[in-house]
Design an enzyme around this catalytic site. Structure first.
Site, PDB file in Angstrom:
ATOM      1  N   GLU A  67       6.062   3.122  -3.332  1.00 44.02           N
ATOM      2  CA  GLU A  67       7.322   2.361  -3.392  1.00 44.02           C
ATOM      3  C   GLU A  67       7.094   1.008  -4.058  1.00 44.02           C
ATOM      4  OE1 GLU A  67       8.219   2.816   0.763  1.00 44.02           O
ATOM      5  OE2 GLU A  67       8.437   4.966   0.403  1.00 44.02           O
ATOM      6  N   HIS A 108       1.118   1.227  -2.583  1.00 48.21           N
ATOM      7  CA  HIS A 108       2.066   2.240  -2.110  1.00 48.21           C
ATOM      8  C   HIS A 108       3.015   2.626  -3.249  1.00 48.21           C
ATOM      9  CE1 HIS A 108       5.229   4.258   0.062  1.00 48.21           C
ATOM     10  NE2 HIS A 108       4.335   4.447   1.016  1.00 48.21           N
ATOM     11  N   GLY A 117       8.797  10.750   2.465  1.00 49.88           N
ATOM     12  CA  GLY A 117      10.160  10.589   2.952  1.00 49.88           C
ATOM     13  C   GLY A 117      11.077  11.732   2.569  1.00 49.88           C
ATOM     14  N   GLU A 146      -1.125   9.965  -1.389  1.00 50.01           N
ATOM     15  CA  GLU A 146       0.266  10.179  -1.017  1.00 50.01           C
ATOM     16  C   GLU A 146       1.030  10.750  -2.204  1.00 50.01           C
ATOM     17  OE1 GLU A 146       1.454   7.573   2.555  1.00 50.01           O
ATOM     18  OE2 GLU A 146       1.780   6.420   0.746  1.00 50.01           O
ATOM     19  N   SER A 158       5.346  12.742   4.727  1.00 47.02           N
ATOM     20  CA  SER A 158       6.031  13.602   5.703  1.00 47.02           C
ATOM     21  C   SER A 158       5.100  14.215   6.741  1.00 47.02           C
ATOM     22  CB  SER A 158       6.845  14.680   4.989  1.00 47.02           C
ATOM     23  OG  SER A 158       7.811  14.077   4.140  1.00 47.02           O
TER      24      SER A 158
HETATM   25  P1  PGA Z   1       6.689   9.400   5.191  1.00 50.63           P
HETATM   26  O1  PGA Z   1       6.061   8.133   4.416  1.00 50.63           O
HETATM   27  O2  PGA Z   1       5.732   9.753   6.295  1.00 50.63           O
HETATM   28  O3  PGA Z   1       8.012   8.923   5.701  1.00 50.63           O
HETATM   29  O4  PGA Z   1       6.808  10.498   4.179  1.00 50.63           O
HETATM   30  C1  PGA Z   1       4.702   8.055   4.171  1.00 50.63           C
HETATM   31  C2  PGA Z   1       4.393   6.783   3.448  1.00 50.63           C
HETATM   32  O5  PGA Z   1       5.192   6.363   2.621  1.00 50.63           O
HETATM   33  O6  PGA Z   1       3.347   6.138   3.688  1.00 50.63           O
END
Ligand code: PGA
Length: 249
Positions: free
Chosen positions: A96, A94, A172, A166, A212
């Site tokens: 993050e 991911h 986010g 992604e 999102s």
């Molecule tokens: P989000 O996150 O739907 O809040 O944009 C997606 C993700 O990080 O998997």
């Protein structure tokens, strides 16, 4: 026929009581659907969540794991530990984790190997940053993320891999890739896999879109031929929104 999958990534949200409450609402809404439905609660609640989803078709998956089987890795969790509580799927890569925990393609390749060696399924995430897209480098970035972390694998390994595109600029932020942008990238990803492993592998691989996704845009995104589902962050924290997305197929 490729599997359609909607996975909710809860990130660092929901304590144990909130986890129980959300699972109860999810179970109440869990009607028959063609899509596989997954939720990824925080590690500390995985064990309880795996018990709580029993009697539904919801699968509990992990947000991360370490590559080692065991040992001196304070704070970490192994594939064997996840399997011992009934968690058989893990999200890896991911953005993050890449950004805040310095996870590199090289490290992720090791995590992927460890998960597969333990018979787990991997949801492998990748995606370009805004600067990459502005520079027109999105395919080069995504192509190298996939090659660096996965192209040492044999074709059979892909039976246990799900890809999740992604774009970092859409996570986010409320900003979603347009359905066309998602389709274009998913087609590029599938071609990248086909060039290396052949059409059979590429065509049977589920490629999810994340960033999102909401009830209002899910149907259009999921209608694209190379989009096989979604990895949902914010909107997975509300049972009604999550199931509106699941039912968008
Ligand atoms: P989000 O996150 O739907 O809040 O944009 C997606 C993700 O990080 O998997």
């Amino acid at each position: 026929m490729r599997k359609q999958i909607v996975a909710g990534n809860w990130k660092m949200n929901n304590d144990v009581a909130q986890t129980e409450a959300l699972i109860a609402s999810l179970k109440a809404q869990n009607k028959t659907t063609n899509a596989e439905v997954m939720i990824a609660p925080t590690a500390v609640n995985l064990s309880q969540a795996s018990n709580s989803v029993k009697g539904s078709t919801i699968e509990v998956v992990a947000q991360n794991m370490h590559f080692a089987e065991s040992g001196a890795y304070t704070g970490e969790i192994s594939a064997g530990m996840l399997k011992s509580i009934g968690v058989n799927t893990v999200i890896l890569g991911h953005s993050e984790r890449r950004e805040y925990f310095n996870e590199t393609d090289e490290l992720l390749a090791k995590k992927v190997d460890a998960a597969l060696a333990n018979g787990m399924r991997v949801i492998f995430c990748f995606g370009e940053e805004l600067a990459d897209r502005k520079a027109g480098n999105e395919e080069a970035v995504v192509g190298s993320q996939i090659k660096n972390a996965l192209f040492h694998l044999g074709a059979d390994a892909f039976q246990n891999i799900v890809l999740a595109y992604e774009p970092v600029w859409a996570i986010g932020t409320g900003e979603t890739a347009s359905p066309e942008q998602a389709q274009d990238m998913h087609a590029f990803i599938r071609k990248t896999l086909a060039d290396k492993y052949g059409n059979d592998v590429a065509n049977s691989l589920s490629i999810l879109y994340g960033g999102s996704v909401k009830p209002a845009n899910a149907e259009e995104i999921f209608s694209k031929p190379d989009v096989d589902g979604g990895l949902i962050g914010g909107a997975s924290l509300k049972a009604e929104d999550f199931f509106a997305i699941v039912n968008a197929f």
